[in-house]
Write an enzyme that holds these catalytic residues in place. Structure first.
Site, PDB file in Angstrom:
ATOM      1  N   HIS A 144      97.880  35.026  29.007  1.00  0.00           N
ATOM      2  CA  HIS A 144      96.826  35.931  29.504  1.00  0.00           C
ATOM      3  C   HIS A 144      95.657  35.810  28.535  1.00  0.00           C
ATOM      4  O   HIS A 144      95.863  35.663  27.323  1.00  0.00           O
ATOM      5  CB  HIS A 144      97.291  37.386  29.500  1.00  0.00           C
ATOM      6  CG  HIS A 144      98.388  37.678  30.474  1.00  0.00           C
ATOM      7  ND1 HIS A 144      98.516  38.898  31.097  1.00  0.00           N
ATOM      8  CD2 HIS A 144      99.419  36.932  30.931  1.00  0.00           C
ATOM      9  CE1 HIS A 144      99.577  38.888  31.887  1.00  0.00           C
ATOM     10  NE2 HIS A 144     100.146  37.706  31.802  1.00  0.00           N
ATOM     11  N   ALA A 146      94.075  44.521  24.834  1.00  0.00           N
ATOM     12  CA  ALA A 146      92.677  44.785  25.186  1.00  0.00           C
ATOM     13  C   ALA A 146      91.784  44.353  24.034  1.00  0.00           C
ATOM     14  O   ALA A 146      92.114  44.543  22.863  1.00  0.00           O
ATOM     15  CB  ALA A 146      92.508  46.275  25.462  1.00  0.00           C
ATOM     16  N   GLU A 206     106.580  38.558  33.202  1.00  0.00           N
ATOM     17  CA  GLU A 206     105.514  38.898  32.258  1.00  0.00           C
ATOM     18  C   GLU A 206     106.146  39.580  31.052  1.00  0.00           C
ATOM     19  O   GLU A 206     106.947  40.501  31.212  1.00  0.00           O
ATOM     20  CB  GLU A 206     104.496  39.855  32.896  1.00  0.00           C
ATOM     21  CG  GLU A 206     103.420  40.269  31.889  1.00  0.00           C
ATOM     22  CD  GLU A 206     102.549  41.427  32.367  1.00  0.00           C
ATOM     23  OE1 GLU A 206     101.649  41.194  33.175  1.00  0.00           O
ATOM     24  OE2 GLU A 206     102.791  42.566  31.905  1.00  0.00           O
ATOM     25  N   THR A 222     101.111  38.723  27.786  1.00  0.00           N
ATOM     26  CA  THR A 222      99.884  39.522  27.877  1.00  0.00           C
ATOM     27  C   THR A 222      99.057  39.420  26.599  1.00  0.00           C
ATOM     28  O   THR A 222      99.531  38.956  25.554  1.00  0.00           O
ATOM     29  CB  THR A 222     100.179  41.011  28.167  1.00  0.00           C
ATOM     30  OG1 THR A 222     100.893  41.539  27.063  1.00  0.00           O
ATOM     31  CG2 THR A 222     100.972  41.185  29.441  1.00  0.00           C
ATOM     32  N   TYR A 223      97.839  39.907  26.716  1.00  0.00           N
ATOM     33  CA  TYR A 223      96.839  39.803  25.658  1.00  0.00           C
ATOM     34  C   TYR A 223      96.268  41.197  25.486  1.00  0.00           C
ATOM     35  O   TYR A 223      95.764  41.780  26.458  1.00  0.00           O
ATOM     36  CB  TYR A 223      95.764  38.847  26.176  1.00  0.00           C
ATOM     37  CG  TYR A 223      94.813  38.278  25.184  1.00  0.00           C
ATOM     38  CD1 TYR A 223      95.238  37.341  24.254  1.00  0.00           C
ATOM     39  CD2 TYR A 223      93.465  38.626  25.213  1.00  0.00           C
ATOM     40  CE1 TYR A 223      94.339  36.767  23.382  1.00  0.00           C
ATOM     41  CE2 TYR A 223      92.559  38.049  24.339  1.00  0.00           C
ATOM     42  CZ  TYR A 223      93.012  37.126  23.421  1.00  0.00           C
ATOM     43  OH  TYR A 223      92.122  36.548  22.565  1.00  0.00           O
ATOM     44  N   ASP A 267      87.153  43.737  46.802  1.00  0.00           N
ATOM     45  CA  ASP A 267      88.320  43.144  46.141  1.00  0.00           C
ATOM     46  C   ASP A 267      88.551  41.722  46.635  1.00  0.00           C
ATOM     47  O   ASP A 267      88.867  40.819  45.853  1.00  0.00           O
ATOM     48  CB  ASP A 267      89.560  43.999  46.419  1.00  0.00           C
ATOM     49  CG  ASP A 267      89.527  45.298  45.633  1.00  0.00           C
ATOM     50  OD1 ASP A 267      89.350  45.235  44.409  1.00  0.00           O
ATOM     51  OD2 ASP A 267      89.642  46.369  46.254  1.00  0.00           O
ATOM     52  N   ARG A 293      89.144  39.774  33.172  1.00  0.00           N
ATOM     53  CA  ARG A 293      87.972  40.391  32.557  1.00  0.00           C
ATOM     54  C   ARG A 293      88.398  41.260  31.372  1.00  0.00           C
ATOM     55  O   ARG A 293      87.768  41.285  30.335  1.00  0.00           O
ATOM     56  CB  ARG A 293      87.254  41.271  33.597  1.00  0.00           C
ATOM     57  CG  ARG A 293      85.935  41.806  33.101  1.00  0.00           C
ATOM     58  CD  ARG A 293      85.469  42.952  33.948  1.00  0.00           C
ATOM     59  NE  ARG A 293      86.342  44.108  33.805  1.00  0.00           N
ATOM     60  CZ  ARG A 293      86.146  45.257  34.426  1.00  0.00           C
ATOM     61  NH1 ARG A 293      85.153  45.394  35.262  1.00  0.00           N
ATOM     62  NH2 ARG A 293      86.960  46.266  34.239  1.00  0.00           N
ATOM     63  N   ALA A 328      85.929  38.063  35.571  1.00  0.00           N
ATOM     64  CA  ALA A 328      86.952  37.053  35.309  1.00  0.00           C
ATOM     65  C   ALA A 328      86.518  35.676  35.810  1.00  0.00           C
ATOM     66  O   ALA A 328      86.879  34.645  35.226  1.00  0.00           O
ATOM     67  CB  ALA A 328      88.258  37.474  35.967  1.00  0.00           C
ATOM     68  N   ASP A 372      90.312  45.210  30.147  1.00  0.00           N
ATOM     69  CA  ASP A 372      90.052  46.641  30.328  1.00  0.00           C
ATOM     70  C   ASP A 372      89.251  47.174  29.160  1.00  0.00           C
ATOM     71  O   ASP A 372      89.300  46.626  28.071  1.00  0.00           O
ATOM     72  CB  ASP A 372      91.395  47.396  30.390  1.00  0.00           C
ATOM     73  CG  ASP A 372      91.909  47.450  31.815  1.00  0.00           C
ATOM     74  OD1 ASP A 372      91.072  47.441  32.738  1.00  0.00           O
ATOM     75  OD2 ASP A 372      93.134  47.479  31.991  1.00  0.00           O
TER      76      ASP A 372
HETATM   77  P1  FAD Z   1      87.340  41.064  37.632  1.00  0.00           P
HETATM   78  O1  FAD Z   1      87.915  40.107  38.581  1.00  0.00           O
HETATM   79  O2  FAD Z   1      86.165  40.578  36.879  1.00  0.00           O
HETATM   80  O3  FAD Z   1      86.991  42.367  38.477  1.00  0.00           O
HETATM   81  C1  FAD Z   1      87.066  43.683  38.005  1.00  0.00           C
HETATM   82  C2  FAD Z   1      86.342  44.624  38.967  1.00  0.00           C
HETATM   83  O4  FAD Z   1      84.972  44.383  38.909  1.00  0.00           O
HETATM   84  C3  FAD Z   1      86.718  44.508  40.448  1.00  0.00           C
HETATM   85  O5  FAD Z   1      86.651  45.773  41.010  1.00  0.00           O
HETATM   86  C4  FAD Z   1      85.645  43.695  41.036  1.00  0.00           C
HETATM   87  O6  FAD Z   1      85.507  44.022  42.389  1.00  0.00           O
HETATM   88  C5  FAD Z   1      84.478  44.092  40.201  1.00  0.00           C
HETATM   89  N1  FAD Z   1      83.570  42.946  40.065  1.00  0.00           N
HETATM   90  C6  FAD Z   1      83.824  41.766  39.484  1.00  0.00           C
HETATM   91  N2  FAD Z   1      82.750  40.948  39.565  1.00  0.00           N
HETATM   92  C7  FAD Z   1      81.810  41.660  40.188  1.00  0.00           C
HETATM   93  C8  FAD Z   1      80.467  41.389  40.541  1.00  0.00           C
HETATM   94  N3  FAD Z   1      79.891  40.211  40.270  1.00  0.00           N
HETATM   95  N4  FAD Z   1      79.781  42.341  41.192  1.00  0.00           N
HETATM   96  C9  FAD Z   1      80.349  43.518  41.450  1.00  0.00           C
HETATM   97  N5  FAD Z   1      81.607  43.846  41.133  1.00  0.00           N
HETATM   98  C10 FAD Z   1      82.321  42.930  40.506  1.00  0.00           C
HETATM   99  N6  FAD Z   1      94.321  43.365  30.783  1.00  0.00           N
HETATM  100  C11 FAD Z   1      94.382  43.014  29.466  1.00  0.00           C
HETATM  101  O7  FAD Z   1      93.571  43.492  28.657  1.00  0.00           O
HETATM  102  N7  FAD Z   1      95.332  42.129  29.020  1.00  0.00           N
HETATM  103  C12 FAD Z   1      96.246  41.562  29.848  1.00  0.00           C
HETATM  104  O8  FAD Z   1      97.085  40.767  29.420  1.00  0.00           O
HETATM  105  C13 FAD Z   1      96.203  41.919  31.249  1.00  0.00           C
HETATM  106  N8  FAD Z   1      97.077  41.358  32.130  1.00  0.00           N
HETATM  107  C14 FAD Z   1      96.964  41.656  33.475  1.00  0.00           C
HETATM  108  C15 FAD Z   1      97.816  41.021  34.393  1.00  0.00           C
HETATM  109  C16 FAD Z   1      97.720  41.281  35.759  1.00  0.00           C
HETATM  110  C17 FAD Z   1      98.626  40.551  36.735  1.00  0.00           C
HETATM  111  C18 FAD Z   1      96.760  42.233  36.232  1.00  0.00           C
HETATM  112  C19 FAD Z   1      96.667  42.546  37.695  1.00  0.00           C
HETATM  113  C20 FAD Z   1      95.912  42.878  35.331  1.00  0.00           C
HETATM  114  C21 FAD Z   1      95.988  42.589  33.950  1.00  0.00           C
HETATM  115  N9  FAD Z   1      95.136  43.189  33.014  1.00  0.00           N
HETATM  116  C22 FAD Z   1      95.205  42.843  31.678  1.00  0.00           C
HETATM  117  C23 FAD Z   1      94.181  44.222  33.436  1.00  0.00           C
HETATM  118  C24 FAD Z   1      92.786  43.666  33.767  1.00  0.00           C
HETATM  119  O9  FAD Z   1      92.145  43.162  32.612  1.00  0.00           O
HETATM  120  C25 FAD Z   1      92.003  44.829  34.367  1.00  0.00           C
HETATM  121  O10 FAD Z   1      92.542  45.211  35.604  1.00  0.00           O
HETATM  122  C26 FAD Z   1      90.509  44.672  34.465  1.00  0.00           C
HETATM  123  O11 FAD Z   1      89.928  45.948  34.730  1.00  0.00           O
HETATM  124  C27 FAD Z   1      90.062  43.767  35.601  1.00  0.00           C
HETATM  125  O12 FAD Z   1      90.295  42.481  35.308  1.00  0.00           O
HETATM  126  P2  FAD Z   1      89.972  41.342  36.417  1.00  0.00           P
HETATM  127  O13 FAD Z   1      90.270  40.062  35.782  1.00  0.00           O
HETATM  128  O14 FAD Z   1      90.582  41.665  37.705  1.00  0.00           O
HETATM  129  O15 FAD Z   1      88.373  41.554  36.546  1.00  0.00           O
END
Ligand code: FAD
Length: 325
Positions: free
Chosen positions: A87, A61, A27, A58-59, A194, A117, A137, A119
Site C-alpha cells: 500500500h 497515514a 491484507e 498497509t501503510y 465514485d 490518496r 490516487a 486519509d
Molecule cells: P481517491 O481515489 O483520490 O478519492 C478520494 C475521494 O475524493 C473520493 O470521494 C473521490 O470521489 C474524491 N475525488 C478524487 N479525485 C477527485 C477529483 N479530481 N475531483 C473531485 N473529487 C475527487 N489509507 C492509508 O492511509 N493507508 C492504507 O494502507 C490504506 N489502505 C486502504 C486499502 C483499501 C482497500 C481501501 C479501500 C482504503 C485504504 N486506505 C488506506 C484508506 C484511503 O486512503 C482513504 O479511503 C482515502 O480517503 C481515499 O483514498 P483513495 O485512494 O480512494 O482516494
C-alpha cells in the site's frame, strides 16, 4: 492452491487476478511494537502457508509506518513465494518526495502497489486535508508508472529459435491496484462520483480495484454492475472483514463511515459465540459475492490468521491440506 505471481510477466499489463478461479488474498498491518512483531510473524507464516494470490501490507497515514511496512514487504519478497503488494499513500508529499519513495519501493523489489490518496491525520477533517502535490490516487498511479518506466525503460529478452540472440523490449510493468467504495467514499457526493473516480484510476493505469469492506453482497454486486456499465473493465476484488464482536463492529462502522448492518449486529448480540457468528457472516458474504461473479476475495486480517482461515474454510476456499497445514 496455485500461487499467482502479480505483475511477473514483463509484457503483461493486464489483470493480476486469474479469471475463472476463485482465489483469495490477505491484507496485513505493519506491526507497531516489537511485542506485536512476534505474533504477526506467526500469523503471517500461517497465512503464507495457504498459498494466497497475494498479501497486501498497509501503510500508516502520512507514511508513518513507511520503514516497517517496507520491511514486511521485503520479508515477503525475500522469504516467501507469495507476491507482496505494498500500500502506498502520497498525501501531503511533494512530487520529488513521492518519486523518491516510489523509487525506494521499486529498488526493494516491489512490483505491485495499492495506490491510495490516504486519509487525513487524526483530528484533521477530510476537507482540510493538505494534499501536497497529490490531489487524488489517480495522480499517484501515473507517478508510479512514470518512475518505473524511467527506472527500467527496456528489458533484454531472448529471441525464440535463435539461442543466444537478444532483443530489446519494453520495460517491466508494475501492477497497480486502487481502492473502490461500493457504498461510496465518505467525501463523495454521489455514486456517479465514485464510479468516475474509479474510471479515472483505470485510465491512469490501474489494473485492479480492491473494495472497502461492506456487509451485504448486493452492495458489492450492484457497484460492480454500475462500474461495468460505466466502462470500468479491471477486476474489482471484494474486501471482506470478519467482525468478531459487537464492540469491534461499532469501531469498524465508526472508522469507515459504513452504515451499521442491523442483521449482523443482531447476530453478534444474540450469539453465544459472537466470533463464530462473525466468521459465518463473512463466509456467507464470500460465497454470495463469488456466486455473483467476484474474481476472488480479499480478507482484512488485522494480523490474525485464525479468523480469516476459518472464513476461507467455511466458504469452501481451502482444501483440507491447507486447513491442516
Ligand atoms: P481517491 O481515489 O483520490 O478519492 C478520494 C475521494 O475524493 C473520493 O470521494 C473521490 O470521489 C474524491 N475525488 C478524487 N479525485 C477527485 C477529483 N479530481 N475531483 C473531485 N473529487 C475527487 N489509507 C492509508 O492511509 N493507508 C492504507 O494502507 C490504506 N489502505 C486502504 C486499502 C483499501 C482497500 C481501501 C479501500 C482504503 C485504504 N486506505 C488506506 C484508506 C484511503 O486512503 C482513504 O479511503 C482515502 O480517503 C481515499 O483514498 P483513495 O485512494 O480512494 O482516494
Amino acid at each position: 492452491m496455485a500461487g499467482h505471481e502479480i505483475g511477473d510477466d514483463p509484457v503483461d499489463t493486464g489483470a493480476p487476478i486469474p479469471v475463472g478461479r476463485a482465489g483469495y488474498s490477505f491484507e496485513i498491518l505493519p506491526p507497531r511494537t516489537p511485542d506485536v512483531e512476534k505474533s504477526v510473524q506467526t500469523s503471517l507464516a500461517e497465512l503464507v502457508a495457504t498459498g494466497p494470490d497475494f498479501i497486501s501490507v498497509t501503510y500508516g497515514a502520512n507514511g508513518s509506518s513507511r520503514e516497517v511496512s517496507l520491511e514486511v514487504v521485503r520479508h515477503l519478497i525475500q522469504n516467501t513465494s507469495v507476491p507482496a503488494m505494498a500500500h502506498f499513500t502520497a498525501v501531503g508529499s511533494s512530487l520529488p518526495e513521492a518519486s523518491a519513495l516510489v523509487r525506494e519501493f521499486l529498488d526493494s523489489g516491489v512490483t505491485s502497489f495499492l495506490a491510495l490518496r490516504g486519509d487525513p491525520p487524526q483530528g484533521v477533517r477530510d476537507e482540510d486535508l493538505l494534499l501536497g502535490d497529490f490531489g487524488s490516487a489517480s495522480e499517484l498511479v501515473q507517478l508510479i508508472h512514470r518512475v518505473q518506466s524511467e527506472r527500467e525503460p527496456f528489458l533484454t529478452r531472448d529471441v525464440p529459435g535463435f539461442p543466444g540472440a537478444k532483443r530489446l523490449g519494453a520495460g517491466r510493468k508494475v501492477t497497480i491496484a486502487v481502492a473502490a467504495f461500493p457504498n461510496g467514499h465518505p467525501s463523495s457526493s454521489s455514486r456517479r462520483q465514485d464510479i468516475d473516480t474509479l474510471l479515472a484510476k483505470e485510465a491512469a493505469g490501474a489494473n485492479l480495484a480492491i473494495t472497502q469492506l461492506f456487509f451485504h453482497p448486493e452492495e458489492y454486486l450492484g457497484f460492480v454492475e454500475d462500474a461495468r456499465a460505466a466502462g470500468v473493465t479491471m477486476p474489482i476484488l471484494p474486501g471482506i472483514m470478519p467482525v468478531l464482536s459487537e464492540k469491534r463492529l461499532h469501531r469498524v462502522v465508526e472508522l469507515t463511515g459504513e452504515a451499521m448492518p442491523a442483521r449482523l449486529l443482531e447476530q453478534l448480540r444474540a450469539a453465544e459465540d459472537p466470533a463464530r457468528a462473525g466468521i459465518s457472516h463473512a463466509a456467507q458474504l464470500a460465497r454470495d459475492v463469488l456466486a455473483g461473479g467476484a474474481p476472488g476475495i480479499h480478507l482484512y486480517t488485522f494480523n490474525r490468521s485464525d479468523a480469516p482461515l476459518a472464513v476461507l474454510a467455511e466458504a469452501g476456499l481451502l482444501t483440507s491440506k491447507e486447513i491442516t497445514a
